[in-house]
Design a protein around this motif. Structure first.
Motif, mmCIF file in Angstrom:
data_model
loop_
_atom_site.group_PDB
_atom_site.id
_atom_site.type_symbol
_atom_site.label_atom_id
_atom_site.label_comp_id
_atom_site.label_asym_id
_atom_site.label_seq_id
_atom_site.Cartn_x
_atom_site.Cartn_y
_atom_site.Cartn_z
ATOM 1 N N LEU A 182 4.916 -4.152 -8.893
ATOM 2 C CA LEU A 182 4.888 -4.879 -7.949
ATOM 3 C C LEU A 182 3.636 -3.872 -7.564
ATOM 4 C CD1 LEU A 182 7.607 -4.444 -5.008
ATOM 5 C CD2 LEU A 182 7.258 -5.845 -6.294
ATOM 6 N N PRO A 183 2.345 -4.574 -7.943
ATOM 7 C CA PRO A 183 1.075 -4.028 -7.516
ATOM 8 C C PRO A 183 1.066 -3.751 -6.202
ATOM 9 C CG PRO A 183 1.364 -6.915 -7.299
ATOM 10 C CD PRO A 183 2.499 -6.414 -7.431
ATOM 11 N N PHE A 184 0.486 -2.639 -6.380
ATOM 12 C CA PHE A 184 0.017 -1.868 -5.045
ATOM 13 C C PHE A 184 -1.127 -1.225 -4.992
ATOM 14 C CE2 PHE A 184 1.712 1.383 -8.006
ATOM 15 C CZ PHE A 184 1.298 2.631 -7.263
ATOM 16 N N GLU A 185 -1.929 -0.390 -4.335
ATOM 17 C CA GLU A 185 -3.065 0.222 -3.810
ATOM 18 C C GLU A 185 -2.615 1.510 -3.210
ATOM 19 O OE1 GLU A 185 -5.878 -0.798 -0.680
ATOM 20 O OE2 GLU A 185 -5.697 -2.842 -1.124
ATOM 21 N N ALA A 186 -3.300 2.550 -3.230
ATOM 22 C CA ALA A 186 -3.140 4.132 -2.643
ATOM 23 C C ALA A 186 -3.628 4.361 -1.652
ATOM 24 C CB ALA A 186 -2.573 4.854 -3.791
ATOM 25 N N VAL A 242 0.887 -1.390 -0.086
ATOM 26 C CA VAL A 242 -0.100 0.078 0.408
ATOM 27 C C VAL A 242 0.692 1.278 0.346
ATOM 28 C CG1 VAL A 242 -1.972 1.513 1.017
ATOM 29 C CG2 VAL A 242 -1.761 -1.713 1.430
ATOM 30 N N LEU A 243 0.588 2.214 -0.906
ATOM 31 C CA LEU A 243 1.435 3.346 -1.326
ATOM 32 C C LEU A 243 0.304 4.800 -0.181
ATOM 33 C CD1 LEU A 243 3.820 5.396 -1.923
ATOM 34 C CD2 LEU A 243 1.661 5.840 -3.757
ATOM 35 N N GLY A 244 1.175 4.877 0.749
ATOM 36 C CA GLY A 244 0.192 6.114 1.825
ATOM 37 C C GLY A 244 0.209 7.455 1.154
ATOM 38 N N THR A 286 -1.747 9.989 -2.289
ATOM 39 C CA THR A 286 -2.799 9.882 -3.697
ATOM 40 C C THR A 286 -1.494 10.911 -4.630
ATOM 41 O OG1 THR A 286 -3.567 12.205 -2.227
ATOM 42 C CG2 THR A 286 -4.971 10.224 -1.909
ATOM 43 N N SER A 287 -0.255 11.293 -4.187
ATOM 44 C CA SER A 287 0.247 11.730 -5.705
ATOM 45 C C SER A 287 -0.013 11.006 -6.440
ATOM 46 C CB SER A 287 1.353 12.149 -4.772
ATOM 47 O OG SER A 287 2.757 12.173 -5.447
ATOM 48 N N PRO A 288 -0.812 11.692 -7.300
ATOM 49 C CA PRO A 288 0.163 10.677 -8.644
ATOM 50 C C PRO A 288 1.991 11.128 -9.255
ATOM 51 C CG PRO A 288 -0.472 13.173 -9.278
ATOM 52 C CD PRO A 288 -0.789 13.207 -7.734
ATOM 53 N N TYR A 289 2.334 11.889 -8.624
ATOM 54 C CA TYR A 289 3.739 11.417 -8.571
ATOM 55 C C TYR A 289 4.732 10.498 -7.560
ATOM 56 C CZ TYR A 289 2.719 16.518 -9.423
ATOM 57 O OH TYR A 289 1.885 17.660 -9.882
ATOM 58 N N ARG A 290 3.717 10.411 -7.248
ATOM 59 C CA ARG A 290 4.448 8.240 -6.367
ATOM 60 C C ARG A 290 3.904 7.719 -7.186
ATOM 61 N NH1 ARG A 290 3.971 12.835 -1.361
ATOM 62 N NH2 ARG A 290 6.145 13.254 -1.190
ATOM 63 N N ARG A 291 2.556 7.299 -7.416
ATOM 64 C CA ARG A 291 2.168 6.948 -7.653
ATOM 65 C C ARG A 291 2.852 6.508 -9.447
ATOM 66 N NH1 ARG A 291 -3.453 8.842 -6.653
ATOM 67 N NH2 ARG A 291 -3.855 9.500 -8.498
ATOM 68 N N GLU A 292 3.481 7.601 -10.246
ATOM 69 C CA GLU A 292 4.079 7.090 -11.170
ATOM 70 C C GLU A 292 5.000 6.285 -10.652
ATOM 71 O OE1 GLU A 292 6.420 7.417 -13.863
ATOM 72 O OE2 GLU A 292 6.587 8.644 -12.909
ATOM 73 N N LEU A 293 6.304 6.386 -9.817
ATOM 74 C CA LEU A 293 7.282 6.407 -9.468
ATOM 75 C C LEU A 293 7.212 4.636 -8.886
ATOM 76 C CD1 LEU A 293 8.540 9.386 -8.303
ATOM 77 C CD2 LEU A 293 9.830 8.894 -10.184
ATOM 78 N N LEU A 294 6.836 4.658 -8.088
ATOM 79 C CA LEU A 294 5.896 3.476 -7.459
ATOM 80 C C LEU A 294 5.807 2.427 -8.629
ATOM 81 C CD1 LEU A 294 6.554 1.406 -4.239
ATOM 82 C CD2 LEU A 294 4.355 1.804 -4.307
ATOM 83 N N HIS A 330 -4.559 -0.587 7.143
ATOM 84 C CA HIS A 330 -4.103 -2.032 7.068
ATOM 85 C C HIS A 330 -2.835 -3.167 7.151
ATOM 86 C CE1 HIS A 330 -6.396 -0.408 3.345
ATOM 87 N NE2 HIS A 330 -5.800 0.639 4.034
ATOM 88 N N PRO A 331 -3.246 -3.083 8.385
ATOM 89 C CA PRO A 331 -1.621 -3.855 9.912
ATOM 90 C C PRO A 331 -1.261 -5.087 9.027
ATOM 91 C CG PRO A 331 -4.801 -4.504 10.288
ATOM 92 C CD PRO A 331 -4.997 -3.830 9.491
ATOM 93 N N LYS A 332 -1.969 -5.846 8.121
ATOM 94 C CA LYS A 332 -1.585 -7.216 7.961
ATOM 95 C C LYS A 332 -0.322 -6.187 6.490
ATOM 96 C CE LYS A 332 -4.690 -11.059 9.007
ATOM 97 N NZ LYS A 332 -3.665 -11.160 9.383
ATOM 98 N N ALA A 333 -0.498 -5.046 5.639
ATOM 99 C CA ALA A 333 0.495 -4.996 4.309
ATOM 100 C C ALA A 333 1.421 -4.462 4.925
ATOM 101 C CB ALA A 333 -0.605 -3.285 3.510
ATOM 102 N N ILE A 334 2.531 -4.181 3.938
ATOM 103 C CA ILE A 334 3.120 -3.474 3.899
ATOM 104 C C ILE A 334 2.650 -2.321 3.156
ATOM 105 C CG2 ILE A 334 5.565 -3.247 2.913
ATOM 106 C CD1 ILE A 334 5.377 -6.175 2.333
ATOM 107 N N VAL A 335 3.111 -0.832 3.946
ATOM 108 C CA VAL A 335 3.020 -0.116 3.687
ATOM 109 C C VAL A 335 4.212 1.298 3.592
ATOM 110 C CG1 VAL A 335 1.564 2.551 4.500
ATOM 111 C CG2 VAL A 335 0.712 0.322 4.801
ATOM 112 N N ILE A 336 4.031 2.248 2.369
ATOM 113 C CA ILE A 336 4.566 2.734 1.725
ATOM 114 C C ILE A 336 4.821 4.453 2.936
ATOM 115 C CG2 ILE A 336 6.979 3.881 0.245
ATOM 116 C CD1 ILE A 336 6.485 1.117 -1.203
ATOM 117 N N GLY A 337 5.363 4.999 3.115
ATOM 118 C CA GLY A 337 5.166 6.213 3.066
ATOM 119 C C GLY A 337 6.773 7.644 2.708
ATOM 120 N N SER A 338 6.087 8.082 2.607
ATOM 121 C CA SER A 338 6.945 9.435 1.864
ATOM 122 C C SER A 338 6.845 10.996 2.373
ATOM 123 C CB SER A 338 7.105 9.186 0.717
ATOM 124 O OG SER A 338 8.883 10.094 -0.519
ATOM 125 N N ASP A 339 7.694 11.663 2.036
ATOM 126 C CA ASP A 339 6.638 13.201 1.873
ATOM 127 C C ASP A 339 8.529 13.761 2.073
ATOM 128 O OD1 ASP A 339 5.137 15.924 3.889
ATOM 129 O OD2 ASP A 339 6.824 15.984 4.592
#
Length: 202
Positions: A32-36, A15-17, A19-27, A70-79
């Motif tokens: 890898l399949p992911f949701e945001a 899961v990508l934490g 809603t940035s379209p730039y981060r979604r495009e980069l990831l 989403h406690p079971k997920a691997i979550v990515i956060g960025s700033d």
């Protein structure tokens, strides 16, 4: 912190934490399949907080906030925080603020601090890294600033310029060891943290 490698990967969505379209495009480049999903985090700097500390704190806060849901997920956060002589520059939000930011950065060297955090609440996995980028802006005229802002409208970008787009024409130099950090997600560091979490890349 437990060893995440022992946790079954097929039970852990990515899961990508953000809603940035730039981060979604980069990831998406990592294939890898992911949701945001949007983190709910107050991004106000703390009194006296240094820009790199702010970037790290917010990246971790975003990842942890989403990981709680989403406690079971691997979550990515960025700033990302732009730093002009120790003063943090956030997203301008408006044309007037973007003009002011670019006027202040004209002819100056600006540090962009891009932090990335990877968290899995259930596994107790928490890691964070910071990618510094040094950007030297050209001396910009008022006309150049206005033409650029009307053309690209980078009001959702820290520092009011999209280096992956027309904003590159405002710059003299970029110095970084993680080339996508300036766009919003340092993929070298992100891949390193995901491997530490047990994800096989490439």
């Amino acid at each position: 912190m437990r060893d995440f490698v022992s946790c079954p990967l097929d039970a852990r969505p990515l899961v990508l934490g953000s809603t940035s379209p730039y981060r979604r495009e980069l990831l998406a480049r990592l294939r890898l399949p992911f949701e945001a999903t949007a983190p709910q985090v107050d991004e106000t700097p703390l009194p006296g907080e240094a820009p790199p500390d702010l970037a790290r704190r917010l990246a971790l806060a975003k990842a942890k906030d989403v990981a709680r849901r989403h406690p079971k997920a691997i979550v990515i956060g960025s700033d990302q925080v732009a730093d002009l002589a120790g003063t943090p520059l956030g997203k301008p939000g408006t044309h007037e603020r973007a003009v002011a930011q670019l006027q202040h950065m004209s002819g100056q060297t600006v540090q962009f601090h891009t932090a990335v955090a990877v968290v899995c609440a259930e596994a107790g996995f928490v890691q964070c890294d910071l990618a510094p980028v040094q950007v030297r802006f050209r001396a910009l005229t008022t006309d150049e600033i206005e033409r650029y802002l009307h053309a690209e409208q980078p009001y959702d970008c820290a520092g009011s310029a999209k280096s992956e787009g027309l904003g590159i024409t405002l710059l003299d130099a970029i110095d970084s060891d993680d080339p996508t950090a300036l766009i919003g997600l340092p993929l070298i560091r992100t891949a390193r943290l995901l491997r530490a979490a047990g994800i096989v890349l490439p």
